[in-house]
Design a protein around this motif. Structure first.
Motif, PDB file in Angstrom:
ATOM      1  N   SER A   1     -31.602 -17.841  -3.444  1.00 26.34           N
ATOM      2  CA  SER A   1     -31.933 -16.423  -3.205  1.00 26.34           C
ATOM      3  C   SER A   1     -32.972 -16.309  -2.097  1.00 26.34           C
ATOM      4  O   SER A   1     -33.807 -17.199  -1.938  1.00 26.34           O
ATOM      5  CB  SER A   1     -32.547 -15.779  -4.446  1.00 26.34           C
TER       6      SER A   1
ATOM      7  N   ASN B   1     -26.289 -21.891  -4.142  1.00 23.51           N
ATOM      8  CA  ASN B   1     -26.903 -20.654  -3.660  1.00 23.51           C
ATOM      9  C   ASN B   1     -28.426 -20.665  -3.798  1.00 23.51           C
ATOM     10  O   ASN B   1     -28.954 -21.126  -4.799  1.00 23.51           O
ATOM     11  CB  ASN B   1     -26.375 -19.468  -4.473  1.00 23.51           C
TER      12      ASN B   1
ATOM     13  N   GLY C   1     -36.939 -14.529  -5.839  1.00 24.47           N
ATOM     14  CA  GLY C   1     -35.924 -14.370  -4.791  1.00 24.47           C
ATOM     15  C   GLY C   1     -36.411 -13.417  -3.713  1.00 24.47           C
ATOM     16  O   GLY C   1     -36.311 -13.695  -2.511  1.00 24.47           O
TER      17      GLY C   1
ATOM     18  N   HIS D   1     -28.167 -14.218  -0.980  1.00 25.38           N
ATOM     19  CA  HIS D   1     -28.230 -15.683  -1.074  1.00 25.38           C
ATOM     20  C   HIS D   1     -27.863 -16.377   0.224  1.00 25.38           C
ATOM     21  O   HIS D   1     -27.032 -15.888   0.982  1.00 25.38           O
ATOM     22  CB  HIS D   1     -27.246 -16.200  -2.148  1.00 25.38           C
TER      23      HIS D   1
END
Ligand SMILES: Cc1cc2nc3c(=O)[nH]c(=O)nc-3n(C[C@H](O)[C@H](O)[C@H](O)COP(=O)(O)OP(=O)(O)OC[C@H]3O[C@@H](n4cnc5c(N)ncnc54)[C@H](O)[C@@H]3O)c2cc1C
Length: 488
Positions: free
Chosen positions: A316, A314, A220, A306
């Motif tokens: 990241s 979603n 992420g 997000h």
């Protein structure tokens, strides 16, 4: 030269010489030695010397005060080239420099240093007067502009008068009202944005290197998302990819395989304004580099960590750069009360001479012009580019000089006609695309040759000698030593 004129000159020469000597003895003049030179030299010596002494700027300016709002492509070009013998020029802009936007993406990743892509407005002082301030509103009837200083501890309000006004305040990035974009995304409009981006990229790698970061968090943090598949978004992605693969890969070898980059666009394709074959080439190159392209994708919301993608949940991210669309800025919004605006692009509507159109009667307001991204010409749609802003400024400069030479008459002013010089975009790894298919030349080029053309064109367009030296110097330094990764 006839006899009467010769006599007049001789007479005035003697009188001026006497007057100059008297003024010098009274300490009113700065001319060190006064000689009996030509009549014209006397006049100019006297005028410029008195102006210097008193700090006057309006002596002999037949057209009065010309106020330019903005120091971007349109405003800066105009203030740099305008004939200050006719106009007393006042510039109002919240930033005291011009940004060479085509090289902003390069500076955001350290290929070039920030200083290379700016030019100070003050270089043109004292020929022009400058106020570091925002113009908040314009009173067209009273010919006044209400401003607020843009200095750290000073937000004073003041009003200035104009005889001629040029609105060149550009446009703001459009967040389309998507929740969270304004709070969490980074933009690429100014040098401060480029600085934030560079810091954030380095920060993401440092965060991912921290001892207590979990394995799940790293992908992420190392996901770099760009929203906007136009030339700005594509060029930035290409520069970022170069930075990551050429420099960060060497410094963070354990992390490099975890890095992902994605370009999102709600449109069905990226680089919509380019020729189809060039578009396909760019997509192929991006895909090969591992840059994911998600077209037809709507980002519905953004939170701290997000992107919320419509129908896809979603995703990241570590850094999000928002490079899509423009909207009106607060001044042009305020002017919309009495000036006609182009409803879709929210720009000030003008005629072919750049005069804004009054809401009262739809007629052009004679002494108020709008150029650059904040304006569009009625029934003559042009893209919001530096090329258009630059050509409009050049044309307006000529028109204003014509008006001054004709004693204020608008009669001989010519309407504006845009000359399309084509488009260029950098796509990474020393490759670019040049599209001249919209011009008479009908040529297109891609790859390394196009990249050489891209670099040389922008190098030629840089303004000061200082940057003409700095830019190639930094290109060479980056080539040999890589980009700087210090975060400060
Ligand atoms: C990263 C990037 C790359 C780009 N690359 C290219 C390219 O390669 N080729 C191309 O043709 N175009 C390019 N563009 C587009 C181009 O930069 C713009 O079209 C151009 O800057 C428009 O010029 P402008 O003078 O209208 O506005 P700007 O250049 O945005 O300048 C607006 C000026 O107004 C000032 N201002 C704002 N509000 C006020 C106010 N209230 N009062 C007074 N002053 C105010 C601002 O501080 C600024 O000085 C790029 C844009 C970006 C962001």
């Amino acid at each position: 030269m006839n006899k009467t004129r010769l006599f007049q000159q001789k007479f005035f020469r003697t009188k001026y010489h006497e007057a100059l000597l008297t003024m010098q003895s009274m300490n009113l003049l700065t001319i060190p030695t006064i000689k009996k030179t030509s009549y014209d030299a006397f006049i100019s010596q006297t005028a410029s010397s008195i102006m210097l002494r008193r700090g006057m700027t309006s002596l002999g300016k037949t057209q009065g005060k010309l106020v330019i709002l903005g120091s971007g492509w349109a405003g800066f070009k105009l203030l740099k080239d305008i004939d200050t013998r006719h106009y007393e020029v006042i510039v109002v802009s919240p930033r005291n420099y011009f940004v060479f936007t085509p090289l902003l993406a390069s500076s955001s990743v350290g290929t070039l240093e920030f200083r290379c892509v700016v030019e100070p407005v003050r270089r043109y002082s004292p020929k022009i007067q400058y106020y570091q301030a925002y113009a908040d509103s314009v009173d067209i009837k009273k010919q006044t502009i209400h401003c607020t200083s843009n200095l750290n501890n000073k937000k004073d309000k003041f009003t200035i008068q104009y005889d001629t006004l040029v609105v060149a305040v550009g446009a703001n990035s459009n967040t389309f009202g998507i929740p969270g974009v304004g709070d969490y995304a980074l933009f690429l409009k100014d040098i401060s944005d480029a600085r934030k981006i560079r810091q954030r990229v380095i920060e993401c790698f440092e965060l991912a290197s921290q001892p207590n970061v979990t394995k799940e968090e790293i992908p992420g943090l190392l996901h770099f998302a760009v929203v906007g598949g136009g030339p700005t978004g594509v060029e930035f992605s290409a520069e970022l990819h170069d930075f990551i693969t050429q420099d960060m890969a060497r410094l963070y070898p354990d992390l490099i395989n975890l890095v992902t980059m994605t370009v999102y666009d709600v449109a069905p394709q990226i680089l919509g304004s380019f020729d189809q074959s060039l578009r396909d080439y760019a997509i192929k190159k991006f895909t090969r580099k591992g840059i994911q392209i998600r077209t037809g994708t709507l980002v519905e919301a953004v939170n701290e960590r997000h992107l919320v993608i419509k129908d896809n949940g979603n995703v990241s991210y570590g850094m999000l750069v928002w490079a899509t669309g423009l909207t009106d800025n607060p001044l042009t919004r305020a002017m919309g009360e009495y000036i006609i605006k182009d409803q879709s692009a929210k720009r000030l509507l003008t005629d072919n001479y750049f005069r804004v159109l009054s809401k009262d009667d739809g007629m052009p307001v004679n002494n108020v012009y709008a150029i650059g991204d904040c304006a569009s010409i009625k029934d003559y749609d042009l893209p919001a580019t530096a090329q258009v802003a630059n050509q409009k400024a050049m044309h307006l400069r000529k028109s204003l000089t014509r008006i001054a030479k004709d004693g204020g008459s608008f009669e001989n002013v010519k309407p504006f006609k845009f000359t399309n010089l084509g488009s260029m975009v950098y796509i990474g790894e020393q490759k670019a695309m040049v599209d001249l298919t919209s011009t008479n030349v009908k040529a297109k080029e891609r790859g390394t040759l196009a990249w050489i053309f891209w670099r040389s064109s922008y190098f030629t367009m840089t303004i000061s000698l200082r940057n003409k030296i700095l830019i190639p110097m930094y290109w060479i330094l980056t080539w040999f030593f890589g980009r700087d990764v210090s975060k400060f």
